[in-house]
Design a protein around this motif. Structure first.
Motif, PDB file in Angstrom:
ATOM      1  N   SER A  83     -10.938  -5.401   6.900  1.00 58.17           N
ATOM      2  CA  SER A  83      -9.610  -4.904   7.242  1.00 58.17           C
ATOM      3  C   SER A  83      -8.533  -5.685   6.493  1.00 58.17           C
ATOM      4  N   ARG A  95     -13.174   1.542  10.968  1.00 59.36           N
ATOM      5  CA  ARG A  95     -13.445   2.559   9.932  1.00 59.36           C
ATOM      6  C   ARG A  95     -14.213   3.745  10.508  1.00 59.36           C
ATOM      7  N   MET A  98       0.289   4.323   2.156  1.00 61.02           N
ATOM      8  CA  MET A  98       0.170   4.175   3.601  1.00 61.02           C
ATOM      9  C   MET A  98       0.989   5.243   4.324  1.00 61.02           C
ATOM     10  N   GLY A 151      -8.737   3.733   9.880  1.00 59.72           N
ATOM     11  CA  GLY A 151      -9.231   3.288   8.589  1.00 59.72           C
ATOM     12  C   GLY A 151      -8.906   4.233   7.459  1.00 59.72           C
ATOM     13  N   ARG A 152      -8.133   5.296   7.729  1.00 59.49           N
ATOM     14  CA  ARG A 152      -7.848   6.304   6.712  1.00 59.49           C
ATOM     15  C   ARG A 152      -6.361   6.452   6.441  1.00 59.49           C
ATOM     16  N   LEU A 153      -5.539   5.525   6.948  1.00 53.91           N
ATOM     17  CA  LEU A 153      -4.102   5.651   6.722  1.00 53.91           C
ATOM     18  C   LEU A 153      -3.750   5.312   5.284  1.00 53.91           C
ATOM     19  N   THR A 154      -4.593   4.496   4.654  1.00 52.75           N
ATOM     20  CA  THR A 154      -4.379   4.151   3.252  1.00 52.75           C
ATOM     21  C   THR A 154      -5.745   3.978   2.587  1.00 52.75           C
ATOM     22  N   GLU A 155      -5.767   4.171   1.282  1.00 56.97           N
ATOM     23  CA  GLU A 155      -7.022   3.977   0.548  1.00 56.97           C
ATOM     24  C   GLU A 155      -7.144   2.543   0.036  1.00 56.97           C
ATOM     25  N   ALA A 213       0.870  -1.179   0.000  1.00 60.56           N
ATOM     26  CA  ALA A 213       0.000   0.000   0.000  1.00 60.56           C
ATOM     27  C   ALA A 213       0.902   1.222   0.000  1.00 60.56           C
ATOM     28  N   PRO A 241      -7.914  -0.506   1.202  1.00 59.61           N
ATOM     29  CA  PRO A 241      -9.087  -1.359   1.436  1.00 59.61           C
ATOM     30  C   PRO A 241     -10.299  -0.926   0.618  1.00 59.61           C
ATOM     31  N   GLU A 286      -3.074  -2.460   6.865  1.00 63.37           N
ATOM     32  CA  GLU A 286      -3.560  -1.311   7.618  1.00 63.37           C
ATOM     33  C   GLU A 286      -2.998  -1.237   9.022  1.00 63.37           C
ATOM     34  N   SER A 287      -2.610  -2.383   9.578  1.00 59.57           N
ATOM     35  CA  SER A 287      -2.051  -2.337  10.927  1.00 59.57           C
ATOM     36  C   SER A 287      -0.555  -2.610  10.919  1.00 59.57           C
TER      37      SER A 287
END
Lengths: 552, 247, 56
Positions: free
Chosen positions: B92, B116, B51, B232-236, B48, B238, B96-97
């Motif tokens: 998820s 999210r 990110m 839920g907004r660190l990367t687009e 990502a 998902p 993302e984590s």
């Protein structure tokens, strides 16, 4: 408490306590702007109090030469008192947070009383405070008897018991002032974790040294379980708590694992804490105290061996069933599910072995609440392990995960199995340890038994209902293809079950308080001479009236 | 006497230690087969490129989330199940984590999932909800966190926090570490000269707002709301995955 | 780094499996080895004996 130590051993104890005080001072100075400083002050206070305790008894007469002719039971007595104190405290906090979920204003709006901070206080107090102390106390008792050897060291067992309780105190007080790693069942921060490693390695060394001095050629199976508990908990604890502190003047640290890796490590730890702390250790307890109390040998020693190796084999694979349908790779999920189902075999072997041991002694189960505690524990062990394997199946887990069903399952195990086997074992061990004919009041043991059983059943039934309803409501679709219920709809439905759960927990708490009273009165009772062959017991010095109190 | 004891028990000693070895061998099977591959699992984490890292303020908010034990009642992991995706949003992803030390996936939903929650409600909603959850959501059983609004955020050690995060693998730059404290102030005070550095270092998409409505006072409320708004907004990634697979 | 995820998964599923089966067979052999029976029976009864003091 130190009457059985020689003058030089008492001196050594003082030096060790001085080291504790200095460590506390160092923490206080380094972390004066941080929660670390609070804990430094706490460590200092505990150390200084202990120094005064030692000085008060320092000039008591020294033990006679024949102290090595009896088993070393003082650490077990202290451990049992600590265990009961933690049980009362931990169950109280548990009942309190249960009432908070039904009536949120019961936290009285203080920071440290909010659910999020008290929840780990409850789990740590009951698992590590109550369960851990009971395991340490009974393991010392059992390993000496089954090895026919006294623990070879004098100070280290005391160091283990008190050091372990200092860890519990740091952990629990830490959560209330906001010190936590947020790893479930491994919340204590780095310095408490390091302290536990020191205590635990000493525990392992003492255990091994006693086994090496044993006069019995065969190591009795209870020791296998205790040993697996000591050994594997050490591995789990060290790996899961690898972390980098923000600085040496800060209580905060960051775990070296991130995201999916951290999740898998955490649940590898979390599940095996269940396996080797809450199962293996307590099976060790069961395999000694149940046959002993029933007066019958184990039904099948071979079955106990099979279930031991089965549990040691399979449990370590099962952790990933906590992460079904998450971002964890699917093959790991499938493996976790498969082994969780296979675990049913050794688990039921152990439960069946315990119940079959009672064949021929059922009249005792009827008359003796202590033995009945252990019998019901074995039944709940069987039920809970069946439920655990069932919940690990992916399809079932998709419904049950994140709901109260999991909470109900854990408490069926924790209340029905762990607490029941512990209470049974403690009721059996207390008269033996304090050289009394019997418990102060067998009728109060009976009262405790029924309160504990009723509390467990009410709790578990409430959580089954709420969990399944919750899970179903979250996935129910209306006829137009939209979700039928909002999250809030499900929360409203939970309310009566949360009340029922709190009632169940409160019953269980009252039972434990009755137990504390009963044990206290047994310890205080004047010592009667024992009839029969046990009358020639060597006379260890029993500190009547100077029973240590758990610091809470 | 001691020596005689040792000689007599020599073979027994070997047996006890052999027993420990046996336990380790048996229990390590699960470790070798299941755990060892997981230490390389980051190789299976999706890419990502967009990110971004947590800003110092968001990280401080995350630490408040940890401190208060929010994970005991809120998960941050939407499973790959239809009802969860429809209720909470795209499932998820592992990526993302990937900067989460520790992860906060949680295990229980006494309250709803928060994976999210970012941008779903306004800052004002969050602040009011923290002050009195039941004023906005009558059946809620969440405790009040009104005191966060009065607690000044501790910022003097934020640089140390970022350094420790870098030590465990989060790619914070020297510049980010040096400006950690200033960036925390800047992110919650858009009118101050410090605010420019935040978007320069952490990306244009970074939210720079007076989260608790009091730009002149940096509080713990600022931090926790800033953290919730980035969840839920660190990367687009998902959202793109969801679009391409038609979920 | 030389260790890849796929390689480890492969190793786990091949060598790990045989390791598991092998150790299981060893445990079963130990448990049901005829000459061990007397020792086990004795151990099962041993805890019921009087154990009033350490043996020295």
């Amino acid at each position: 408490m130190i009457g059985h130590l020689t003058r030089s051993e008492r001196q050594l104890t003082l030096y060790m306590l001085l080291a504790v005080v200095i460590t506390g001072l160092a923490m206080l100075v380094a972390g004066k702007d941080d929660s670390l400083g609070v804990h430094g002050a706490l460590v200092m206070v505990v150390g200084i109090a202990a120094i005064f305790g030692v000085i008060a008894e320092f000039f008591e007469p020294e033990p006679t030469e024949n102290r090595l002719d009896s088993y070393y039971d003082e650490p077990s007595r202290i451990g049992i008192v600590f265990a009961m104190a933690w049980a009362a405290f931990g169950l109280f906090v548990g009942a309190w947070v249960a009432w908070q979920l039904a009536y949120p204003s019961l936290n009285f709006e203080a920071g440290w009383t909010s659910f999020g901070r008290l929840r780990p206080v409850h789990t740590t107090s009951v698992i590590f405070g109550f369960g851990g102390n009971a395991l340490i106390a009974t393991s010392f008792y059992v390993m000496q008897r089954t090895s026919r050897a006294r623990i070879p060291d004098q100070i280290s067992p005391l160091f283990i018991v008190f050091g372990y309780n200092l860890f519990c105190l740091l952990a629990v007080s830490g959560y209330m002032i906001g010190v936590t790693q947020s790893k479930e069942y491994a919340e204590p921060e780095w310095y408490a974790d390091i302290w536990l490693v020191i205590v635990w390695v000493t525990y392992f060394v003492v255990y091994m040294r006693t086994l090496l001095h044993r006069k019995e050629p065969h190591i009795y199976v209870a020791n296998w379980y205790y040993l697996a508990f000591v050994l594997i908990v050490a591995v789990l604890h060290i790996v899961n708590n690898l972390a980098v502190p923000v600085s040496f003047s800060s209580a905060k640290s960051y775990t070296i694992f991130a995201g999916v890796q951290d999740a898998m490590t955490q649940w590898w730890y979390g599940h095996n804490a269940v396996a080797f702390f809450l199962t293996a250790g307590f099976l060790g307890m069961m395999y000694y105290f149940l046959p002993k109390r029933a007066g019958r040998p184990l039904y099948s020693y071979r079955m106990s061996i099979i279930s031991f190796w089965g549990i040691t084999f399979f449990y370590l694979w099962a952790g990933s069933h906590h992460l079904h349908y998450t971002a964890l790779p699917q093959w790991v999920q499938t493996l976790g599910m498969t082994f969780s189902v296979m675990l049913l075999v050794p688990s039921w072997t152990a439960a069946a072995n315990a119940l079959l041991t009672l064949n021929g002694a059922w009249h005792r189960v009827r008359d003796d609440a202590t033995l009945r505690f252990m019998m019901v524990a074995a039944v709940f062990y069987g039920l809970t392990t069946f439920e655990g394997s069932f919940l690990a199946i992916r399809a079932v887990n998709s419904l049950s995960h994140y709901t109260d069903w999991t909470v109900g399952h854990v408490h069926a195990g924790a209340l029905g199995w762990v607490a029941m086997i512990t209470f049974g074992s403690i009721y059996a061990a207390v008269p033996w340890l304090w050289k009394r004919e019997n418990m102060y009041s067998p009728r109060l043991v009976e009262v405790h038994f029924w309160l504990a059983l009723a509390g467990t059943i009410v709790y578990v039934l409430a959580m089954w209902n709420s969990g399944i309803i919750q899970g179903l409501m979250w996935r129910t679709y209306a006829s137009d293809g939209t979700l039928a219920y909002s999250f809030l709809d499900s929360l409203v439905v939970m309310h009566p079950y949360y009340i029922a759960r709190a009632v169940g927990g409160t019953l269980f708490l009252i039972g434990a308080l009755v137990g504390c009273y009963n044990i206290w009165m047994t310890v205080r009772a004047p010592r009667q001479p024992m009839a029969g062959p046990e009358a020639d017991y060597p006379e260890p010095r029993v500190p009547v009236g100077s029973v240590p109190q758990a610091a809470e | 006497m001691f020596k005689a004891l040792f000689t007599f028990h020599y073979w027994l000693e070997r047996k006890a230690i052999g027993f420990v070895v046996a336990i380790l061998m048996v229990s390590s099977v699960g470790g070798i087969v299941e755990i060892a591959p997981l230490f390389t699992i980051h190789q299976t984490v999706e890419a990502a490129p967009d990110m971004r890292l947590y800003t110092p303020l968001e990280l401080a908010g995350r630490n408040i989330y940890v401190r208060e034990g929010c994970y005991a009642c809120h998960s941050q992991m939407i499973r790959t199940l239809r009802d969860e995706v429809e209720r909470y949003g795209p499932y998820s992803l592992a990526v993302e984590s990937k900067y989460d030390h520790p992860m906060l996936w949680g295990s229980k939903r006494t309250g709803p999932d928060l994976a999210r929650i970012g941008n779903k409600y306004s800052d004002e909603w969050h602040v009011l909800h923290f002050i009195d959850p039941r004023a906005l959501v009558p059946p809620s059983v969440m405790p009040s966190y009104a005191r966060l609004l009065n607690n000044s955020l501790r910022t003097d050690d934020l640089g140390n926090h970022l350094t420790a995060q870098r030590a465990v693998g989060v790619p914070y730059s020297d510049e980010m570490i040096a400006n950690a404290r200033a960036d925390a102030f800047g992110q919650a005070n858009p009118d101050s000269p410090l605010s420019e550095g935040v978007s320069k270092r952490y990306g244009e998409a970074t939210t720079v707002r007076p989260f608790d409505g009091k730009p002149d006072h940096l509080t713990e409320m600022d931090a926790i709301v800033a953290y919730l708004q980035i969840l839920g907004r660190l990367t687009e990634a998902p959202y793109k995955t969801a679009a391409t697979t038609g979920e | 780094m030389g260790v890849t995820h796929d390689a480890l998964v492969w190793l786990a599923k091949s060598a790990g499996l045989f390791y598991l089966i092998g150790l299981s067979l060893l445990v079963l052999a130990y448990t049901f080895w005829p000459s061990n029976k007397t020792r086990f029976d004795r151990a099962a009864k041993s805890i019921l004996d009087q154990e009033d003091r350490p043996c020295r």
